[in-house]
Design a protein around this motif. Structure first.
Motif, PDB file in Angstrom:
ATOM      1  N   VAL A  73       3.490   4.703  -2.163  1.00 49.88           N
ATOM      2  CA  VAL A  73       2.462   4.700  -1.161  1.00 49.88           C
ATOM      3  C   VAL A  73       1.114   4.747  -2.362  1.00 49.88           C
ATOM      4  O   VAL A  73       0.166   4.525  -2.375  1.00 49.88           O
ATOM      5  N   ALA A  74       1.192   6.119  -3.261  1.00 52.17           N
ATOM      6  CA  ALA A  74      -0.144   6.317  -3.967  1.00 52.17           C
ATOM      7  C   ALA A  74       0.077   5.112  -4.536  1.00 52.17           C
ATOM      8  O   ALA A  74      -1.246   5.046  -5.146  1.00 52.17           O
ATOM      9  N   VAL A  75       0.399   4.310  -5.764  1.00 50.31           N
ATOM     10  CA  VAL A  75       0.407   4.050  -6.712  1.00 50.31           C
ATOM     11  C   VAL A  75       0.102   2.317  -5.951  1.00 50.31           C
ATOM     12  O   VAL A  75      -0.821   1.307  -6.727  1.00 50.31           O
ATOM     13  N   GLY A  76       0.632   2.019  -4.192  1.00 48.66           N
ATOM     14  CA  GLY A  76       0.216   1.093  -3.849  1.00 48.66           C
ATOM     15  C   GLY A  76      -1.648   0.731  -3.339  1.00 48.66           C
ATOM     16  O   GLY A  76      -1.650  -0.321  -3.014  1.00 48.66           O
ATOM     17  N   THR A  77      -2.154   1.934  -3.352  1.00 44.78           N
ATOM     18  CA  THR A  77      -3.676   2.011  -3.425  1.00 44.78           C
ATOM     19  C   THR A  77      -4.381   1.172  -4.576  1.00 44.78           C
ATOM     20  O   THR A  77      -5.443   1.241  -4.324  1.00 44.78           O
ATOM     21  N   GLN A  82      -3.721   9.100 -11.902  1.00 43.50           N
ATOM     22  CA  GLN A  82      -4.774  10.328 -10.786  1.00 43.50           C
ATOM     23  C   GLN A  82      -4.529  10.222  -9.597  1.00 43.50           C
ATOM     24  O   GLN A  82      -4.276  10.751  -8.843  1.00 43.50           O
ATOM     25  N   ALA A  83      -4.183   8.564  -9.139  1.00 45.10           N
ATOM     26  CA  ALA A  83      -4.080   8.695  -8.196  1.00 45.10           C
ATOM     27  C   ALA A  83      -3.081   9.478  -7.254  1.00 45.10           C
ATOM     28  O   ALA A  83      -2.298   9.863  -5.971  1.00 45.10           O
ATOM     29  N   ALA A  84      -1.671   9.382  -8.410  1.00 51.78           N
ATOM     30  CA  ALA A  84      -0.810  10.096  -7.733  1.00 51.78           C
ATOM     31  C   ALA A  84      -0.145  11.362  -7.706  1.00 51.78           C
ATOM     32  O   ALA A  84      -0.216  11.865  -7.132  1.00 51.78           O
ATOM     33  N   ARG A  85      -1.546  11.612  -8.615  1.00 51.51           N
ATOM     34  CA  ARG A  85      -1.183  13.514  -8.951  1.00 51.51           C
ATOM     35  C   ARG A  85      -2.560  13.979  -7.468  1.00 51.51           C
ATOM     36  O   ARG A  85      -1.953  14.706  -6.883  1.00 51.51           O
ATOM     37  N   ALA A  86      -3.175  13.198  -7.379  1.00 51.22           N
ATOM     38  CA  ALA A  86      -3.680  13.459  -6.131  1.00 51.22           C
ATOM     39  C   ALA A  86      -3.399  13.883  -5.207  1.00 51.22           C
ATOM     40  O   ALA A  86      -3.812  14.491  -3.696  1.00 51.22           O
ATOM     41  N   TRP A  87      -1.943  12.681  -4.678  1.00 53.18           N
ATOM     42  CA  TRP A  87      -1.616  11.514  -3.642  1.00 53.18           C
ATOM     43  C   TRP A  87      -0.273  13.846  -3.531  1.00 53.18           C
ATOM     44  O   TRP A  87      -0.329  14.057  -2.662  1.00 53.18           O
ATOM     45  N   PHE A  88       0.320  13.703  -4.560  1.00 56.00           N
ATOM     46  CA  PHE A  88       0.746  14.445  -4.037  1.00 56.00           C
ATOM     47  C   PHE A  88       0.345  16.210  -4.432  1.00 56.00           C
ATOM     48  O   PHE A  88       0.819  17.105  -3.812  1.00 56.00           O
TER      49      PHE A  88
END
Length: 91
Positions: A73-77, A82-88
């Protein structure tokens, strides 16, 4: 996505690979098959935070299957590390 041992321990031999992948903006998430708390990896005992020094992201207590879905989901956006770190961090 790495399935760590114990509370998210990662073999030392993988530290270089984790560092290279995160430099290329490929997120590396470390999850454990053991029940872990939602604390960040760097706050876990017994040196489990060493992987974060090379760029790994802790799964915040999610089992590997759920952490893999959260990473998708994080990288799918359209994001990378940074997106994955923010998501988790929101978990």
């Amino acid at each position: 996505m790495l399935e760590g041992t114990g509370q998210g321990n990662v073999p030392v031999g993988l530290f270089t690979a984790i560092g290279e992948l995160t430099e290329w903006d490929v997120p590396v998430v470390v999850a454990s098959r053991c029940r872990t708390s939602t604390a960040p990896l760097e706050a876990m005992p017994l040196g489990t935070g060493l992987a974060t020094k090379t760029g790994a992201i802790g799964a915040r207590g999610l089992p590997p299957v759920k952490a893999r879905i959260a990473l998708m989901v994080a990288v799918g956006t359209g994001g990378g590390v940074q997106a994955a770190r923010a998501w988790f961090a929101r978990l």
